[in-house]
Design an enzyme around this catalytic site. Structure first.
Site, PDB file in Angstrom:
ATOM      1  N   ASP A 151      -8.290  -4.689  -6.860  1.00 57.65           N
ATOM      2  CA  ASP A 151      -7.954  -3.342  -5.811  1.00 57.65           C
ATOM      3  C   ASP A 151      -8.074  -1.742  -5.850  1.00 57.65           C
ATOM      4  O   ASP A 151      -8.580  -1.654  -7.200  1.00 57.65           O
ATOM      5  CB  ASP A 151      -6.569  -3.583  -5.471  1.00 57.65           C
ATOM      6  CG  ASP A 151      -5.922  -2.831  -4.624  1.00 57.65           C
ATOM      7  OD1 ASP A 151      -6.491  -1.857  -3.435  1.00 57.65           O
ATOM      8  OD2 ASP A 151      -4.721  -2.948  -4.181  1.00 57.65           O
ATOM      9  N   SER A 197       1.006  -1.348  -0.019  1.00 56.92           N
ATOM     10  CA  SER A 197      -0.377  -0.088  -0.284  1.00 56.92           C
ATOM     11  C   SER A 197       1.027   0.911   0.375  1.00 56.92           C
ATOM     12  O   SER A 197       1.769   1.502  -0.648  1.00 56.92           O
ATOM     13  CB  SER A 197      -0.968   0.040   1.410  1.00 56.92           C
ATOM     14  OG  SER A 197      -1.863   0.441   1.150  1.00 56.92           O
TER      15      SER A 197
END
Length: 633
Positions: free
Chosen positions: A457, A405
């Site tokens: 995602d 991330s």
């Protein structure tokens, strides 16, 4: 009134905004338009039937004053021990008082979040010079004041959300920058949160219907990387599965407890106290040694394998650790992802800044907040001699940088900064933010960075151009759905929770030819306070030559896209089969709406998918070896 409104609209937008049925003489179109509003009145883009609702809301808001007084009186009365009443009566009164306070609190929170202090001032945002004359200093000053007011409103909201953290000059600069970003993004729409929720559920259903159709060849994932360095996919998947453990370990005890909810605390309490490195190896607070103990458990390393561990966390300064990985003979720098309000502020500092590398390329654009975080770690590694210490211990090892991330984005930019000093460096970025690097930098990183994305995602598709595209799609599908909002939301909730077939809501888009779809409909323009940058490129050729408001930023390196192929829907089984392939960055140029858009980003899901693929690959190799030996015999 409706006919007059239709005549005015048709006069301004003749032959451009309505379905084909409205084309014809003006009188017939006006009657059809009137009939249209009578049949479909009360939709999101037609608030006419709800014009008296604001007065009712303000009246209802005034009634909260006596309700608040009665709630206070009730709380005092319930807490008075001298009152002697039946237990049943006391319980009923107590429940009523608690319910009243809950309603009041949620109402206050809703007003703070939803209420727009700018009100009608938004109408000042108009297209360039069409309906206003900014040559006059008075008009220019008025527009400047409105923009400043909008920025202050967003800044106050951000400060309220971050009230629990200590705020310094860096925070104030970040608050202003993020407020400017939100003001620019939301200034051109007239949507409330429920409109956005309705738009998202409609987009999800529309997207599911499109996914059931056969794809064009260009839309299918490519199976070989476009980079000249064509590493084998199976080898990269095996390496990614190994290094994802380090990226997940950087989250410390929150990740370990999340993945081991029943046994984590007992294991940490029993094992952490005896395995603590010297104080000089650790920067930042690690009360009870839980963070370091979790890192040991997840990575399987010994405490002597760690060169440096930093739990220090501020805005633009994120935790990381440096360790020796003897299995892969690598010095691993693992950067933590988003886990605090400070990290969120770093994520949201999404302005672009230049990153120029000598003898490599020029004018590369990067994400500002993530670049500052990478600069912080770069200074620590180089200026504090951390990497020199690591290579003194293991000079033959290679350098590998990993992160998930926010950590994946920071690791990517950090790898770019260190590339000249460490030519054999490798970086694995798991679920990095989509709006990270300009095209030139993204192409350059394909030689040494591998990005791993799972499914739909959201973070991997987050960029300002993609957000503008999402806003345009929400406005279009919401404005042109001819159903009341409550029907859209009720069916959307049912569809998201229980599944079923997507609802085929009628829209004004039905029956329009492709040329008409390039221009916004009347209902869309009613929800746009001024022409969005999403439409600017469609207006005329002059806009085509102007620079975009938000530059296009891309994912780093070569991209491995892992997709869920099939899963077992039995309650007692959660078997999921994954497939992986090389993918192009254009596959992530649009945000996909799905219940898994958040879960596909979670580090445990990424690690599970990589482990599943690695185990499947190992099983296939074993089968091939066994078959080969059998054939020899």
């Amino acid at each position: 009134m409706t006919e007059q409104r239709c005549e005015r609209i048709l006069g301004l937008n003749q032959m451009n905004g309505f379905p084909t049925v409205f084309r014809g003489t003006k009188g017939r179109a006006t009657k059809l338009c009137s009939f249209y509003y009578q049949i479909y009145g009360g939709t999101i883009s037609n608030p006419g039937p709800r014009k008296s609702l604001p007065k009712l809301l303000y009246t209802r808001l005034l009634l909260y004053l006596p309700e608040f007084i009665w709630a206070v009186v009730g709380a005092v009365w319930v807490s008075d021990s001298s009152m002697h009443c039946e237990k049943t009566v006391m319980n009923v009164v107590f429940g009523t008082v608690v319910a009243s306070w809950i309603i009041i609190i949620f109402t206050i929170i809703g007003v703070i979040i939803v209420f727009d202090p700018l009100g009608g001032k938004k109408t000042i945002y108009l297209t360039d010079g069409v309906n206003r004359n900014l040559e006059s200093s008075q008009s220019g000053q008025l527009l400047y004041n409105v923009k400043n007011t909008a920025t202050r409103v967003w800044e106050k909201r951000i400060r309220l959300l971050c009230c629990c953290i200590v705020q310094d000059d860096d925070h104030r600069v970040a608050f202003t920058s993020i407020a400017e970003l939100f003001r620019a993004y939301f200034s051109d729409t007239d949507l409330v949160p429920s409109d956005i929720a309705a738009g998202l559920t409609l987009l999800h259903q529309e997207q599911d219907k499109m996914e059931s159709c056969p794809k064009e060849p260009e839309e299918v994932l490519c199976h070989s990387p476009s980079s000249p360095v064509t590493d084998d996919l199976d080898i990269e998947l095996e390496n990614a599965a190994h290094y994802m453990q380090f990226a997940a370990a950087a989250y410390g005890w929150p990740y370990y407890v999340y993945t081991n909810p029943f046994t984590a605390l007992c294991k940490l309490n029993g094992d952490c106290c005896g395995n603590r490195p010297t104080d000089s190896d650790i920067t930042g607070s690690d009360r009870h040694n839980f963070h370091f103990g979790s890192i040991l458990k997840i990575t399987g390393l010994q405490y002597r394998d760690f060169i440096h561990i930093s739990f220090h966390n501020k805005i633009y300064e994120i935790p990381f650790f440096v360790a020796l990985d003897h299995k892969k003979e690598a010095i691993v720098v693992a950067v933590r992802g988003t886990l605090s309000f400070e990290d969120i502020l770093t994520d949201l500092s999404a302005d672009c800044e230049d990153l120029t590398l000598e003898d490599v390329l020029e004018n590369g654009f990067v994400h500002k907040g993530i670049t500052q975080a990478a600069n912080y770690i770069y200074r620590k590694l180089i200026n504090d001699g951390i990497l020199n210490q690591a290579f003194t211990i293991a000079p033959e090892y290679k350098l590998v940088i990993v992160g998930h991330s926010l950590g994946g984005g920071t690791a990517s930019i950090l790898a770019i900064m260190l590339r000249n000093s460490f030519p054999t460096l490798k970086c694995y970025a798991f679920s990095p933010p989509g709006g990270l690097l300009s095209k030139s930098l993204a192409d350059y990183t394909k030689h040494f960075i591998v990005s791993v994305i799972v499914g739909k995602d959201l973070v991997a598709r987050l960029s300002m151009p993609n957000m503008e595209d999402l806003k345009r799609r929400i406005v279009r599908i919401v404005a042109n759905c001819n159903r009341p909002k409550y029907q859209i939301l009720l069916h959307g909730c049912w569809y998201e929770v229980f599944g079923g077939d997507p609802d085929n809501f009628p829209t004004e888009l039905d029956g329009r030819n492709q040329d008409d779809l390039t221009q916004p409909l009347l209902a869309e323009e009613s929800l746009m306070v001024h022409r969005s940058p999403s439409y600017n490129a469609l207006e005329d050729e002059s806009h085509l030559n102007s620079p975009p408001q938000y530059p296009h930023l891309y994912l780093p390196g070569k991209i491995i896209h892992i997709v869920e192929e099939s899963s077992s829907r039995r309650l007692c089984s959660s078997d999921i089969k994954y497939t992986a392939s090389w993918s192009k960055e254009t596959v992530f140029s649009s945000i996909l709406i799905s219940p898994k858009m958040i879960t596909d980003h979670m580090p445990d899901v990424v690690l599970k998918a990589l482990n599943s693929l690695a185990q499947e690959q190992g099983a296939c190799i074993s089968c091939q070896t066994r078959d080969f030996n059998t054939n020899i015999v």
